[in-house]
Motif scaffolding. Structure first.
Motif, PDB file in Angstrom:
ATOM      1  N   PHE A 130       0.979  -1.216  -0.055  1.00 15.35           N
ATOM      2  CA  PHE A 130      -0.040  -0.071  -0.047  1.00 15.35           C
ATOM      3  C   PHE A 130       0.979   1.138  -0.216  1.00 15.35           C
ATOM      4  O   PHE A 130       0.481   2.269  -0.528  1.00 15.35           O
ATOM      5  CB  PHE A 130      -1.079   0.210   1.099  1.00 15.35           C
ATOM      6  CG  PHE A 130      -2.349  -0.764   0.868  1.00 15.35           C
ATOM      7  CD1 PHE A 130      -3.185  -0.082   0.148  1.00 15.35           C
ATOM      8  CD2 PHE A 130      -2.515  -2.042   1.429  1.00 15.35           C
ATOM      9  CE1 PHE A 130      -4.460  -0.674  -0.206  1.00 15.35           C
ATOM     10  CE2 PHE A 130      -3.665  -2.636   1.113  1.00 15.35           C
ATOM     11  CZ  PHE A 130      -4.677  -1.820   0.310  1.00 15.35           C
ATOM     12  N   ALA A 131       1.912   1.337   0.841  1.00 11.20           N
ATOM     13  CA  ALA A 131       2.853   2.360   0.721  1.00 11.20           C
ATOM     14  C   ALA A 131       3.349   2.716  -0.680  1.00 11.20           C
ATOM     15  O   ALA A 131       3.481   3.646  -1.071  1.00 11.20           O
ATOM     16  CB  ALA A 131       4.029   2.156   1.622  1.00 11.20           C
ATOM     17  N   CYS A 132       3.730   1.451  -1.492  1.00 12.67           N
ATOM     18  CA  CYS A 132       4.424   1.771  -2.726  1.00 12.67           C
ATOM     19  C   CYS A 132       3.416   2.167  -3.675  1.00 12.67           C
ATOM     20  O   CYS A 132       3.529   3.030  -4.593  1.00 12.67           O
ATOM     21  CB  CYS A 132       4.871   0.245  -3.216  1.00 12.67           C
ATOM     22  SG  CYS A 132       6.261  -0.091  -2.648  1.00 12.67           S
ATOM     23  N   LEU A 133       2.031   1.596  -3.571  1.00 14.23           N
ATOM     24  CA  LEU A 133       0.842   2.022  -4.272  1.00 14.23           C
ATOM     25  C   LEU A 133       0.532   3.499  -4.050  1.00 14.23           C
ATOM     26  O   LEU A 133       0.221   4.157  -5.106  1.00 14.23           O
ATOM     27  CB  LEU A 133      -0.371   1.262  -3.994  1.00 14.23           C
ATOM     28  CG  LEU A 133      -1.783   1.537  -4.865  1.00 14.23           C
ATOM     29  CD1 LEU A 133      -1.384   1.246  -6.320  1.00 14.23           C
ATOM     30  CD2 LEU A 133      -2.906   0.580  -4.064  1.00 14.23           C
ATOM     31  N   ALA A 134       0.587   3.831  -2.866  1.00 18.95           N
ATOM     32  CA  ALA A 134       0.356   5.404  -2.532  1.00 18.95           C
ATOM     33  C   ALA A 134       1.581   6.347  -3.281  1.00 18.95           C
ATOM     34  O   ALA A 134       1.115   7.388  -3.957  1.00 18.95           O
ATOM     35  CB  ALA A 134       0.621   5.632  -1.028  1.00 18.95           C
ATOM     36  N   GLN A 135       2.662   5.894  -3.435  1.00 19.90           N
ATOM     37  CA  GLN A 135       3.746   6.532  -4.294  1.00 19.90           C
ATOM     38  C   GLN A 135       3.422   6.634  -5.600  1.00 19.90           C
ATOM     39  O   GLN A 135       3.746   7.495  -6.268  1.00 19.90           O
ATOM     40  CB  GLN A 135       5.049   5.995  -4.163  1.00 19.90           C
ATOM     41  CG  GLN A 135       5.671   6.135  -2.455  1.00 19.90           C
ATOM     42  CD  GLN A 135       5.706   7.438  -2.157  1.00 19.90           C
ATOM     43  OE1 GLN A 135       6.329   8.447  -2.841  1.00 19.90           O
ATOM     44  NE2 GLN A 135       5.128   7.926  -0.886  1.00 19.90           N
ATOM     45  N   ALA A 136       3.047   5.415  -6.257  1.00 23.05           N
ATOM     46  CA  ALA A 136       2.623   5.311  -7.512  1.00 23.05           C
ATOM     47  C   ALA A 136       1.615   6.270  -7.953  1.00 23.05           C
ATOM     48  O   ALA A 136       1.469   6.893  -8.920  1.00 23.05           O
ATOM     49  CB  ALA A 136       2.424   3.696  -8.171  1.00 23.05           C
ATOM     50  N   LEU A 137       0.585   6.650  -6.810  1.00 26.05           N
ATOM     51  CA  LEU A 137      -0.582   7.210  -7.382  1.00 26.05           C
ATOM     52  C   LEU A 137      -0.361   8.821  -7.420  1.00 26.05           C
ATOM     53  O   LEU A 137      -1.216   9.608  -7.750  1.00 26.05           O
ATOM     54  CB  LEU A 137      -1.799   7.080  -6.228  1.00 26.05           C
ATOM     55  CG  LEU A 137      -2.440   5.572  -6.247  1.00 26.05           C
ATOM     56  CD1 LEU A 137      -3.285   5.446  -5.183  1.00 26.05           C
ATOM     57  CD2 LEU A 137      -3.058   5.487  -7.380  1.00 26.05           C
ATOM     58  N   GLN A 138       0.957   9.215  -7.074  1.00 25.56           N
ATOM     59  CA  GLN A 138       1.383  10.570  -7.141  1.00 25.56           C
ATOM     60  C   GLN A 138       1.309  11.054  -8.725  1.00 25.56           C
ATOM     61  O   GLN A 138       0.991  12.023  -9.084  1.00 25.56           O
ATOM     62  CB  GLN A 138       2.886  10.874  -6.789  1.00 25.56           C
ATOM     63  CG  GLN A 138       2.687  10.787  -5.188  1.00 25.56           C
ATOM     64  CD  GLN A 138       3.825  11.075  -4.613  1.00 25.56           C
ATOM     65  OE1 GLN A 138       4.858  11.718  -5.071  1.00 25.56           O
ATOM     66  NE2 GLN A 138       4.060  10.916  -3.101  1.00 25.56           N
ATOM     67  N   ILE A 139       1.502  10.063  -9.601  1.00 30.58           N
ATOM     68  CA  ILE A 139       1.764  10.371 -11.077  1.00 30.58           C
ATOM     69  C   ILE A 139       0.486   9.488 -11.802  1.00 30.58           C
ATOM     70  O   ILE A 139      -0.213  10.068 -12.630  1.00 30.58           O
ATOM     71  CB  ILE A 139       3.074   9.948 -11.645  1.00 30.58           C
ATOM     72  CG1 ILE A 139       4.205  10.545 -10.931  1.00 30.58           C
ATOM     73  CG2 ILE A 139       3.197  10.238 -13.002  1.00 30.58           C
ATOM     74  CD1 ILE A 139       4.817  11.910 -11.400  1.00 30.58           C
ATOM     75  N   ILE A 140       0.615   8.378 -11.491  1.00 31.35           N
ATOM     76  CA  ILE A 140      -0.361   7.341 -12.243  1.00 31.35           C
ATOM     77  C   ILE A 140      -2.040   7.584 -11.648  1.00 31.35           C
ATOM     78  O   ILE A 140      -2.044   7.550 -10.516  1.00 31.35           O
ATOM     79  CB  ILE A 140      -0.174   5.612 -12.173  1.00 31.35           C
ATOM     80  CG1 ILE A 140       1.339   5.746 -12.575  1.00 31.35           C
ATOM     81  CG2 ILE A 140      -0.901   4.916 -13.114  1.00 31.35           C
ATOM     82  CD1 ILE A 140       1.740   4.167 -12.251  1.00 31.35           C
ATOM     83  N   GLU A 141      -2.922   7.553 -12.445  1.00 26.54           N
ATOM     84  CA  GLU A 141      -4.312   7.844 -12.227  1.00 26.54           C
ATOM     85  C   GLU A 141      -4.640   6.709 -11.483  1.00 26.54           C
ATOM     86  O   GLU A 141      -4.433   5.453 -11.622  1.00 26.54           O
ATOM     87  CB  GLU A 141      -5.130   7.902 -13.458  1.00 26.54           C
ATOM     88  CG  GLU A 141      -5.190   9.219 -14.130  1.00 26.54           C
ATOM     89  CD  GLU A 141      -5.834   9.378 -15.218  1.00 26.54           C
ATOM     90  OE1 GLU A 141      -6.961   8.962 -15.319  1.00 26.54           O
ATOM     91  OE2 GLU A 141      -5.481   9.694 -16.315  1.00 26.54           O
TER      92      GLU A 141
END
Length: 104
Positions: free
Chosen positions: A43-54
């Motif tokens: 979830f922490a990695c997903l949160a970082q990815a969501l900064q750019i990816i929709e």
């Protein structure tokens, strides 16, 4: 870099699922705890990815690719049998995620 975080989230999710199975319903506490740590890291990695990816694209990739990789690991590690209809379902899931990515 966001796609790397998304890939890490997917892989951590798969590891969490495998270790969760090995925990035998949390009877093996170290496995269960490691599984929880992996999912929190995912979830922490997903949160970082969501900064750019929709969100719609990232969550679709995370869910579909993670599910397919988990099924493949279950097939190779634990001997799960999958019918041809199941294999086609996984193929369509991956194709659907790809189409979703290109429509945004």
């Amino acid at each position: 870099m966001s796609w790397i975080f998304l890939l890490m989230a997917i892989l951590l999710d798969v590891v969490a699922n495998i270790v969760l199975k090995l925990s035998d319903g949390f009877r093996r506490k170290p496995h269960g705890i490691f599984s929880l740590l992996c999912i929190m890291a995912a979830f922490a990695c997903l949160a970082q990815a969501l900064q750019i990816i929709e969100l719609s694209v990232a969550y679709a990739f995370w869910g579909a690719i993670g599910l397919c990789l988990t099924v493949l690991c279950d097939y190779f590690l634990f001997g799960q049998k999958l019918t041809s209809l199941g294999w086609f379902g996984m193929l369509f899931m991956v194709l659907g995620v790809g189409l979703l990515h290109y429509t945004n």
